[in-house]
Motif scaffolding. Structure first.
Motif, short mmCIF file in Angstrom:
data_model
loop_
_atom_site.label_atom_id
_atom_site.label_comp_id
_atom_site.label_asym_id
_atom_site.label_seq_id
_atom_site.Cartn_x
_atom_site.Cartn_y
_atom_site.Cartn_z
N LEU A 181 0.83 -1.20 0.00
CA LEU A 181 0.00 0.00 0.00
C LEU A 181 0.86 1.25 0.00
O LEU A 181 0.53 2.25 -0.66
CB LEU A 181 -0.93 0.00 1.22
CG LEU A 181 -2.17 -0.88 1.14
CD1 LEU A 181 -2.83 -1.00 2.50
CD2 LEU A 181 -3.17 -0.33 0.12
N ALA A 182 1.97 1.22 0.72
CA ALA A 182 2.87 2.38 0.76
C ALA A 182 3.43 2.69 -0.62
O ALA A 182 3.44 3.84 -1.06
CB ALA A 182 4.00 2.13 1.76
N VAL A 183 3.89 1.67 -1.31
CA VAL A 183 4.47 1.87 -2.64
C VAL A 183 3.42 2.37 -3.62
O VAL A 183 3.64 3.32 -4.37
CB VAL A 183 5.11 0.56 -3.14
CG1 VAL A 183 5.46 0.65 -4.61
CG2 VAL A 183 6.37 0.24 -2.32
N THR A 184 2.26 1.74 -3.64
CA THR A 184 1.22 2.13 -4.60
C THR A 184 0.62 3.49 -4.26
O THR A 184 0.11 4.17 -5.15
CB THR A 184 0.11 1.08 -4.68
OG1 THR A 184 -0.42 0.83 -3.37
CG2 THR A 184 0.63 -0.22 -5.27
N LEU A 233 1.56 6.37 -6.29
CA LEU A 233 0.95 6.45 -7.62
C LEU A 233 -0.51 6.89 -7.58
O LEU A 233 -1.02 7.44 -8.56
CB LEU A 233 1.03 5.09 -8.32
CG LEU A 233 2.42 4.47 -8.45
CD1 LEU A 233 2.32 3.10 -9.12
CD2 LEU A 233 3.36 5.38 -9.22
N GLY A 234 -1.21 6.63 -6.48
CA GLY A 234 -2.61 6.99 -6.41
C GLY A 234 -3.27 6.49 -5.14
O GLY A 234 -2.62 5.98 -4.23
N GLU A 235 -4.61 6.64 -5.10
CA GLU A 235 -5.41 6.28 -3.94
C GLU A 235 -5.89 4.84 -4.06
O GLU A 235 -6.54 4.48 -5.05
CB GLU A 235 -6.61 7.22 -3.81
CG GLU A 235 -6.24 8.69 -3.71
CD GLU A 235 -5.64 9.05 -2.36
OE1 GLU A 235 -5.82 8.26 -1.41
OE2 GLU A 235 -5.00 10.11 -2.27
N ALA A 236 -5.62 4.03 -3.06
CA ALA A 236 -6.04 2.63 -3.09
C ALA A 236 -7.56 2.52 -2.98
O ALA A 236 -8.20 3.27 -2.24
CB ALA A 236 -5.39 1.86 -1.95
N TYR A 277 -3.67 2.21 -11.85
CA TYR A 277 -2.48 1.39 -11.61
C TYR A 277 -2.87 0.21 -10.73
O TYR A 277 -3.83 0.26 -9.96
CB TYR A 277 -1.40 2.18 -10.87
CG TYR A 277 -0.83 3.35 -11.63
CD1 TYR A 277 0.21 3.16 -12.55
CD2 TYR A 277 -1.32 4.64 -11.43
CE1 TYR A 277 0.74 4.24 -13.25
CE2 TYR A 277 -0.79 5.71 -12.14
CZ TYR A 277 0.23 5.51 -13.04
OH TYR A 277 0.75 6.57 -13.75
N PHE A 278 -2.09 -0.85 -10.84
CA PHE A 278 -2.20 -1.93 -9.86
C PHE A 278 -0.79 -2.37 -9.47
O PHE A 278 0.18 -2.18 -10.23
CB PHE A 278 -3.02 -3.12 -10.39
CG PHE A 278 -2.39 -3.85 -11.55
CD1 PHE A 278 -1.48 -4.87 -11.34
CD2 PHE A 278 -2.73 -3.52 -12.85
CE1 PHE A 278 -0.91 -5.54 -12.42
CE2 PHE A 278 -2.18 -4.18 -13.93
CZ PHE A 278 -1.26 -5.20 -13.71
N GLY A 279 -0.69 -2.91 -8.28
CA GLY A 279 0.59 -3.41 -7.79
C GLY A 279 0.45 -4.85 -7.35
O GLY A 279 -0.55 -5.22 -6.71
N LEU A 280 1.42 -5.68 -7.70
CA LEU A 280 1.47 -7.08 -7.30
C LEU A 280 2.72 -7.31 -6.47
O LEU A 280 3.83 -7.09 -6.95
CB LEU A 280 1.51 -8.00 -8.53
CG LEU A 280 0.34 -7.92 -9.51
CD1 LEU A 280 0.66 -8.78 -10.74
CD2 LEU A 280 -0.95 -8.39 -8.86
N LEU A 281 2.54 -7.73 -5.23
CA LEU A 281 3.68 -8.03 -4.36
C LEU A 281 3.79 -9.53 -4.20
O LEU A 281 2.84 -10.20 -3.77
CB LEU A 281 3.50 -7.37 -2.99
CG LEU A 281 4.56 -7.72 -1.93
CD1 LEU A 281 5.96 -7.32 -2.39
CD2 LEU A 281 4.22 -7.07 -0.60
N ARG A 289 -2.36 -8.03 -4.15
CA ARG A 289 -2.68 -7.05 -5.20
C ARG A 289 -3.38 -5.83 -4.60
O ARG A 289 -4.27 -5.96 -3.75
CB ARG A 289 -3.57 -7.66 -6.27
CG ARG A 289 -3.99 -6.67 -7.36
CD ARG A 289 -4.84 -7.32 -8.42
NE ARG A 289 -6.05 -7.90 -7.85
CZ ARG A 289 -6.78 -8.83 -8.46
NH1 ARG A 289 -6.41 -9.32 -9.62
NH2 ARG A 289 -7.86 -9.30 -7.88
N VAL A 290 -2.98 -4.67 -5.07
CA VAL A 290 -3.64 -3.41 -4.71
C VAL A 290 -3.95 -2.65 -5.98
O VAL A 290 -3.12 -2.61 -6.91
CB VAL A 290 -2.75 -2.56 -3.78
CG1 VAL A 290 -3.29 -1.14 -3.66
CG2 VAL A 290 -2.66 -3.19 -2.39
N MET A 291 -5.13 -2.02 -6.04
CA MET A 291 -5.51 -1.18 -7.17
C MET A 291 -5.54 0.27 -6.71
O MET A 291 -5.89 0.56 -5.56
CB MET A 291 -6.88 -1.60 -7.71
CG MET A 291 -6.92 -3.05 -8.16
SD MET A 291 -8.49 -3.53 -8.92
CE MET A 291 -9.60 -3.42 -7.52
#
Length: 318
Positions: A103-106, A109-112, A160-164, A298-300
């Motif tokens: 969540l910190a990284v994404t 880029l934007g709001e989760a 954006y989405f992030g996959l950890l 995953r976070v969007m």
């Protein structure tokens, strides 16, 4: 096909002491309870300056593949529990700490946010193989995941989405294909830029197919850095007799395969992608269901403050 790699400029890495410091802080924040978004904001202050700068640059100008990889976000000794057998597992302190790091990284880029009908409305979703769901085109499957953007059917899909990666799997590659790198005949592009296509809700949302769907284009925006709205499974021409639209989708599918970039995620790596400019998928893998299977979070994120506030800054939208 799938022989391309991420560009060196798209990769940033944390050194182990930084990862350890962030992980310890995240564990403490989990113990405190409270708002995970506020906690993620605290963790941003612990990210190395070079990582924050790279994230801002990526958000502002993109990258060759409109994708970014953050390595070493988790320490090797994170002490994970066994991989769950469901995409909606019970909370685990160590996993919640990893979720805060993502969540910190994404958040740079934007709001989760998420959707209320997607995996119980969880802000951070789990991607794990589920027995009996091998062929599902969802986070539960392990057969090849076809090309798509997240929630192509919805105009409020993420930017954006992030996959950890918590646990990887040898040979299971996450695939991305940026629209800017697609080689298409100009006549095909002209068709794809017209509102001649419809997208049904994907299976993960559990929604009935609507009786009427607005036709949309597949490609839009700057010709040198186009946006793309594509789903190999749920998209079709609005008029099934539209031969040019059928052929354009077929040509697009071939071009995506040629432009594909593959990366086998390793534990602690976070892959970030521009969901408006990149399609993604995954190669097949064979799960063992032994507690050591592939496991991603995953976070969007919504990059537009205006759009986020227009929907009353909701983190879970209908």
């Amino acid at each position: 096909m799938r022989g391309h790699r991420l560009a060196p400029a798209e990769i940033v890495e944390l050194v182990p002491p930084d990862a350890a410091r962030i992980h310890r802080a995240a564990l403490d924040l989990v113990e405190q309870g409270g708002d995970p978004i506020d906690h993620a904001a605290e963790l941003v202050t612990l990210l190395p300056a070079a990582v924050v700068v790279a994230l801002h640059r990526y958000r502002s100008t993109g990258s060759p593949n409109n994708t970014m990889l953050v390595r070493g976000l988790l320490p090797e000794w994170a002490g994970l529990p066994p991989t769950p057998a469901t995409t909606t597992p019970a909370p685990e302190r160590v996993v919640e700490a990893a979720a805060l790091a993502l969540l910190a990284v994404t958040s740079v880029l934007g709001e989760a946010f998420t959707f209320a009908n997607l995996y119980q409305g969880r802000l951070v979703q789990h991607i794990v193989p589920v027995r009996g769901r091998e062929t599902a085109q969802t986070s539960e499957g392990s057969e090849s995941l076809d090309w798509h953007v997240e929630d192509a059917f919805h105009e409020d899909r993420c930017d954006y989405f992030g996959l950890l990666c918590l646990r990887g799997h040898l040979g299971a590659s996450t695939l991305v294909a940026p629209a800017r790198n697609l080689v298409l005949d100009h006549r095909v592009v002209a068709v794809l830029r017209q509102p001649r296509f419809v997208v049904a809700p994907d299976l993960a949302h559990g929604l009935p197919e609507p009786s009427a769907v607005e036709a949309v284009p597949v490609l839009s925006g700057d010709p040198d850095d186009p946006e793309i709205c594509y789903d190999a499974i749920y998209q079709r021409p609005a008029d099934l007799a539209d031969r040019a639209a059928v052929d354009a989708l077929a040509a697009l599918a071939l071009a995506i395969d040629v432009a594909a970039v593959g990366h086998e995620l390793a534990p602690g790596e976070a892959l970030l992608a521009d969901n408006r400019r990149v399609v993604h998928g995954r190669t097949r893998f064979r799960p063992r269901y032994d507690g050591a299977d592939r496991w991603l979070l995953r976070v969007m994120a919504c990059a537009s403050v205006r759009a986020h506030r227009r929907r009353r800054a909701l983190r879970t939208i209908a």
